[in-house]
Design a protein around this motif. Structure first.
Motif, short mmCIF file in Angstrom:
data_model
loop_
_atom_site.label_atom_id
_atom_site.label_comp_id
_atom_site.label_asym_id
_atom_site.label_seq_id
_atom_site.Cartn_x
_atom_site.Cartn_y
_atom_site.Cartn_z
N GLY A 2 0.80 -1.23 0.00
CA GLY A 2 0.00 0.00 0.00
C GLY A 2 0.83 1.27 0.00
N LYS A 3 2.15 1.15 -0.11
CA LYS A 3 3.02 2.33 -0.05
C LYS A 3 2.68 3.36 -1.14
N SER A 4 2.55 2.88 -2.38
CA SER A 4 2.31 3.80 -3.49
C SER A 4 0.94 4.47 -3.37
N THR A 5 -0.04 3.73 -2.90
CA THR A 5 -1.37 4.30 -2.71
C THR A 5 -1.35 5.37 -1.62
N LEU A 6 -0.68 5.06 -0.53
CA LEU A 6 -0.57 6.03 0.56
C LEU A 6 0.15 7.29 0.08
N LEU A 7 1.22 7.10 -0.67
CA LEU A 7 2.01 8.22 -1.20
C LEU A 7 1.12 9.19 -2.00
N GLN A 8 0.21 8.65 -2.79
CA GLN A 8 -0.64 9.51 -3.63
C GLN A 8 -1.63 10.34 -2.83
N HIS A 9 -1.86 9.95 -1.56
CA HIS A 9 -2.72 10.77 -0.70
C HIS A 9 -1.98 11.99 -0.15
N LEU A 10 -0.64 11.96 -0.19
CA LEU A 10 0.14 13.01 0.47
C LEU A 10 0.00 14.36 -0.21
N ASN A 11 -0.33 14.37 -1.51
CA ASN A 11 -0.61 15.66 -2.15
C ASN A 11 -1.94 15.62 -2.91
N ALA A 12 -2.83 14.77 -2.42
CA ALA A 12 -4.21 14.71 -2.92
C ALA A 12 -4.31 14.30 -4.39
N LEU A 13 -3.37 13.49 -4.86
CA LEU A 13 -3.54 12.89 -6.18
C LEU A 13 -4.75 11.96 -6.18
N VAL A 14 -4.98 11.33 -5.03
CA VAL A 14 -6.22 10.59 -4.80
C VAL A 14 -6.82 11.05 -3.48
N LYS A 15 -8.10 10.83 -3.33
CA LYS A 15 -8.80 11.20 -2.09
C LYS A 15 -9.18 9.94 -1.33
N PRO A 16 -9.24 10.00 -0.02
CA PRO A 16 -9.61 8.80 0.74
C PRO A 16 -11.02 8.35 0.41
N THR A 17 -11.23 7.05 0.41
CA THR A 17 -12.58 6.51 0.27
C THR A 17 -13.36 6.72 1.57
N LYS A 18 -12.61 6.76 2.67
CA LYS A 18 -13.20 6.96 3.99
C LYS A 18 -12.13 7.63 4.86
N GLY A 19 -12.56 8.50 5.79
CA GLY A 19 -11.61 9.13 6.69
C GLY A 19 -11.19 10.51 6.20
N VAL A 20 -10.16 11.06 6.84
CA VAL A 20 -9.71 12.43 6.57
C VAL A 20 -8.20 12.46 6.41
N VAL A 21 -7.73 13.16 5.37
CA VAL A 21 -6.31 13.49 5.24
C VAL A 21 -6.18 15.00 5.40
N GLU A 22 -5.44 15.43 6.40
CA GLU A 22 -5.19 16.85 6.62
C GLU A 22 -3.81 17.19 6.09
N ILE A 23 -3.75 18.11 5.13
CA ILE A 23 -2.49 18.57 4.56
C ILE A 23 -2.37 20.04 4.93
N GLY A 24 -1.59 20.33 5.96
CA GLY A 24 -1.59 21.69 6.50
C GLY A 24 -2.96 22.02 7.03
N ASP A 25 -3.53 23.12 6.54
CA ASP A 25 -4.86 23.53 7.02
C ASP A 25 -5.98 23.04 6.09
N LYS A 79 2.80 22.65 -2.61
CA LYS A 79 3.41 22.53 -1.28
C LYS A 79 4.02 21.16 -1.05
N VAL A 80 3.47 20.13 -1.70
CA VAL A 80 3.96 18.77 -1.53
C VAL A 80 4.42 18.25 -2.89
N GLY A 81 5.74 18.15 -3.07
CA GLY A 81 6.30 17.68 -4.32
C GLY A 81 6.62 16.20 -4.25
N ILE A 82 6.26 15.46 -5.29
CA ILE A 82 6.54 14.01 -5.31
C ILE A 82 7.55 13.70 -6.40
#
Length: 289
Positions: free
Chosen positions: A45-68, A86-89
């Motif tokens: 799941g590393k690559s999937t998690l990575l894509q959440h870090l700058n909102a390339l994908v959105k969670p199916t459930k739950g919350v990802v907070e990136i700064g504010d 702000k988040v470069g991959i």
């Protein structure tokens, strides 16, 4: 700027016959100024998690907070572009994403796409090329005439030209020889220390985790199964072997010495730590430098 996951699930192609759940109930925090490693086998799941870090994908459930900014399943995709500044991959083999005629134009492409003027984008290109260890003589060269390592540096300069607060590295040294790998990792460490950039390293190389990271998350089948400082994680050798995860070279060597009757206060993670402990055990003084 922190990134925080709260009860995050992610499912590919939900509500179809091809539905596949990739992340389960992820709670994690990447603190501003940290150097965080994410490790796990292929399919963890590393690559999937990575894509959440700058909102390339959105969670199916739950919350990802990136700064504010809070990203939830219902978040509108239209307003996510600022997050990607702000988040470069840096993806695996980023040189494959080069496409402009010159190095300068390739590095300047991202900033210009965000409204930076031609002149300022050129200045950023010059500055970031130096940051990755190449001089201005490369600016007007075609990126496709460069060596593989040089192309990778140009691609990384293009990510840095966006002036991100967080740099996410997905197996950044894949395909490089040992010297090239060391130079690349030292470059990221310098950016972390001198520029204050938060680093997230996705890797399977435990020596890099031991040498550079200050916190580790271990993923398995979409779950976080362990997290902590490297010195904590790498003391549990039986657990790491049970999970078929690697251990740092110095730690593995120390374990062989333990089998021969040598006792360590705690298993060393790096070559320097191993050398210091062996000196201490022989009655000498450890190197403080």
């Amino acid at each position: 700027m922190d990134i925080r996951f709260e009860k995050v699930d992610f499912t590919y192609q939900p509500n179809t016959p091809f539905e596949q759940r990739a992340l389960f109930d992820i709670d994690m925090t990447i603190k501003e100024g940290s150097y965080t490693a994410i490790v796990g086998h292929t399919g963890s799941g590393k690559s999937t998690l990575l894509q959440h870090l700058n909102a390339l994908v959105k969670p199916t459930k739950g919350v990802v907070e990136i700064g504010d900014r809070k990203i939830v399943p219902e978040t509108d995709n239209k307003n996510l572009k600022p997050i990607r500044k702000k988040v470069g991959i840096v993806f695996q083999f980023p040189e494959a994403q080069l496409f402009e005629e010159t190095v300068a134009r390739d590095i300047a492409f991202g900033p210009k796409n965000f409204g930076v003027s031609e002149e300022d984008a050129r200045k950023l290109a010059e500055k970031m090329l130096l940051q990755v260890g190449l001089d201005e003589s490369y600016l007007e060269r075609s990126p496709f005439e460069l060596s593989g390592g040089q192309m990778r540096r140009v691609a990384i300069a293009g990510v840095l030209a966006m002036e991100p607060e967080i740099l996410v590295l997905d197996e950044p040294t894949a395909g490089l020889d040992p010297q090239g790998r060391k130079e690349m990792m030292e470059m990221f460490l310098r950016l972390h220390k001198e520029e204050g950039i938060t680093i997230v390293l996705v890797t399977h190389l435990m020596d890099d985790v031991a040498n550079y990271a200050n916190y580790v998350y271990v993923l398995e089948k979409g779950h976080i199964v362990k997290d902590g400082e490297p010195k904590e994680i790498f003391q549990e050798l039986s657990w790491l072997k049970e999970k078929q995860l690697g251990v740092p070279t110095a730690t593995e060597f120390a374990e062989r010495l333990v089998a021969k009757g040598i006792s360590f206060n705690s298993l060393p993670l790096t070559a320097d730590e191993l050398a210091d402990q062996l000196v201490m055990l022989s009655g000498g003084h450890a190197n403080d430098e």
